[in-house]
Scaffold this motif. Structure first.
Motif, PDB file in Angstrom:
ATOM      1  N   THR A  32     -19.142  -6.356  29.388  1.00 40.22           N
ATOM      2  CA  THR A  32     -19.263  -6.159  27.949  1.00 40.22           C
ATOM      3  C   THR A  32     -20.487  -6.922  27.439  1.00 40.22           C
ATOM      4  O   THR A  32     -20.960  -7.868  28.086  1.00 40.22           O
ATOM      5  N   THR A  36     -21.466  -2.419  29.126  1.00 40.59           N
ATOM      6  CA  THR A  36     -20.571  -1.278  29.304  1.00 40.59           C
ATOM      7  C   THR A  36     -19.956  -0.792  27.994  1.00 40.59           C
ATOM      8  O   THR A  36     -19.541   0.365  27.904  1.00 40.59           O
ATOM      9  N   ASP A  37     -19.896  -1.653  26.982  1.00 39.33           N
ATOM     10  CA  ASP A  37     -19.262  -1.238  25.725  1.00 39.33           C
ATOM     11  C   ASP A  37     -20.249  -0.683  24.703  1.00 39.33           C
ATOM     12  O   ASP A  37     -19.859   0.087  23.820  1.00 39.33           O
ATOM     13  N   ARG A  52     -26.583  -4.217  32.150  1.00 42.11           N
ATOM     14  CA  ARG A  52     -25.940  -3.030  31.573  1.00 42.11           C
ATOM     15  C   ARG A  52     -24.695  -3.449  30.782  1.00 42.11           C
ATOM     16  O   ARG A  52     -23.737  -3.989  31.337  1.00 42.11           O
ATOM     17  N   SER A  67     -23.367  -6.186  35.039  1.00 39.94           N
ATOM     18  CA  SER A  67     -22.716  -5.307  34.084  1.00 39.94           C
ATOM     19  C   SER A  67     -21.461  -5.964  33.532  1.00 39.94           C
ATOM     20  O   SER A  67     -20.812  -6.776  34.203  1.00 39.94           O
TER      21      SER A  67
END
Length: 247
Positions: free
Chosen positions: A209, A177-178, A175, A207
């Protein structure tokens, strides 16, 4: 991403790689590739650039071997690297969209494949050059890093040659995040199968960036650089078996 964007990143990453290698010196150890010195990094990446250029300019319809690495060092090696990188950028810039040649991953066209593959090949090895100066910095543009994660998970490790296998099925979620991109990787005793979805349970989630994930998934940053949730054994399986080698 568009072909022109991949070529832009290829040009920039190659220049950064050469500049970083020059500052480190060709005898410096490459921390991310313990058996290499910077001279080995430049010889390898320069050889790959020339190999790719041959497909683009000569239109080989099937696999064609590389010419091998030169016995060069120091300023002469850096000049050879920069020359080959420049030829690759020019070849891809000038190639028509109708270019027909061999490619080893699905793509809209061979030109699109080679632009994308060489952009990420060069970016990963730019990180290797950074490690010779003491630190790998996750400073790539988020959209480029997310594109590279997609190529790695949906392309490179969808092939039968992927060594990421486990007798006990597991699901790894990645994932960013950004950028809000999510990949779900189904692991088994066969080649991984990745889908762009956030649905279903996952045994482990990574998870961070997009740039952090990109470099961690390519084993250029430690797992501690991203957040690991759930079964850490799944993350370690990736770390131990996902190396992509030249062969």
């Amino acid at each position: 991403m568009e072909i022109t964007e991949h070529i832009k990143y290829l040009a920039a990453e190659g220049q950064l790689l050469a500049g970083t290698a020059e500052r480190a010196g060709t005898g410096a150890a490459v921390a991310t590739c313990p058996k290499w010195r910077v001279r080995d990094l430049l010889r390898h990446t320069g050889m790959v650039h020339r190999w790719a250029t041959a497909f683009v300019t000569e239109g080989h319809p099937s696999y064609h071997p590389a010419e091998g690495e030169p016995d060069l060092d120091g300023a002469e090696l850096l000049g050879w690297f920069r020359e080959g990188h420049g030829r690759l950028v020019s070849a891809l810039t000038e190639a028509p969209d109708s270019l027909a040649c061999w490619a080893f991953l699905p793509a809209p066209s061979p030109r699109a494949f080679w632009a994308r593959r060489q952009a990420h090949e060069t970016a990963v090895h730019r990180a290797d050059a950074q490690s010779a100066l003491g630190a790998v910095v996750p400073d790539m543009a988020p959209e480029f890093a997310a594109d590279g994660i997609d190529e790695l998970l949906c392309g490179m490790h969808s092939r039968e040659k992927s060594r990421v296998r486990t007798p006990k099925a597991a699901v790894l979620r990645v994932r960013a995040t950004d950028t809000a991109d999510v990949w779900t990787v189904h692991l088994s005793d066969r080649a991984p199968r990745t889908v762009r979805t956030d649905g279903g349970d996952a045994d482990c989630e990574l998870s961070g960036t997009a740039a952090e994930l990109y470099l961690a998934l390519w084993n250029r940053l430690p797992l501690e650089a991203v957040t690991v949730s759930g079964d850490e054994g799944v993350a370690l399986l990736w770390r131990e078996t996902s190396a992509v080698t030249w062969s």
